[in-house]
Design an enzyme around this catalytic site. Structure first.
Site, PDB file in Angstrom:
ATOM      1  N   CYS A   1     -25.994 -15.611  -4.606  1.00 27.35           N
ATOM      2  CA  CYS A   1     -26.485 -15.992  -5.941  1.00 27.35           C
ATOM      3  C   CYS A   1     -27.981 -16.334  -5.890  1.00 27.35           C
ATOM      4  CB  CYS A   1     -25.662 -17.183  -6.430  1.00 27.35           C
ATOM      5  SG  CYS A   1     -26.287 -17.990  -7.902  1.00 27.35           S
TER       6      CYS A   1
ATOM      7  N   CYS B   1     -28.910 -19.656  -7.381  1.00 28.20           N
ATOM      8  CA  CYS B   1     -28.476 -20.734  -6.474  1.00 28.20           C
ATOM      9  C   CYS B   1     -29.507 -20.942  -5.378  1.00 28.20           C
ATOM     10  CB  CYS B   1     -27.129 -20.407  -5.848  1.00 28.20           C
ATOM     11  SG  CYS B   1     -25.768 -20.255  -7.013  1.00 28.20           S
TER      12      CYS B   1
END
Length: 117
Positions: free
Chosen positions: A32, A35
């Protein structure tokens, strides 16, 4: 000792729900990009607030049980817990100042007060 440590399905209850004080959980995954962009923000926030909050990370790919229990469908998701109860939730990446603003209420909030969003 690292500023942000990892938790797993096996350690979540002890390290988050049964923990003394406020715990912020960063639900994330290695693939991600948002993230990964949030990782230094979370680290800086943890370092700046070390005496008021414990910050942990939970990899959603490796810990599906906890992720499913808390309905994590979008990452990054940050959830704050106090006394086993969720008291704040933030979905998506944001800069440190915005993170601090969103969590300001729970950093000083007593356990008896209700959730914020």
């Amino acid at each position: 000792m690292p500023t942000v440590r990892s938790v797993t399905d096996a350690t979540f209850v002890d390290q988050v729900l049964l923990a003394d004080g406020l715990v912020l959980v960063d639900f994330w995954a290695a693939w991600c990009k948002p993230c990964r962009a949030m990782a230094p923000v979370v680290e800086q926030f943890a370092a700046a607030n070390r005496s008021r909050i414990t910050v942990v990370k939970l990899n959603v790919d490796e810990n599906r049980e906890t992720s499913e229990t808390y309905g994590i469908t979008t990452i990054p998701t940050l959830r704050a817990f106090r006394g086993g109860r969720e008291v704040a939730s933030i979905v998506g990446a944001l800069p440190r100042k915005a993170l601090e603003t969103r969590l300001r209420g729970v950093l000083g909030r007593g356990a008896a007060q209700g959730p914020i969003d």
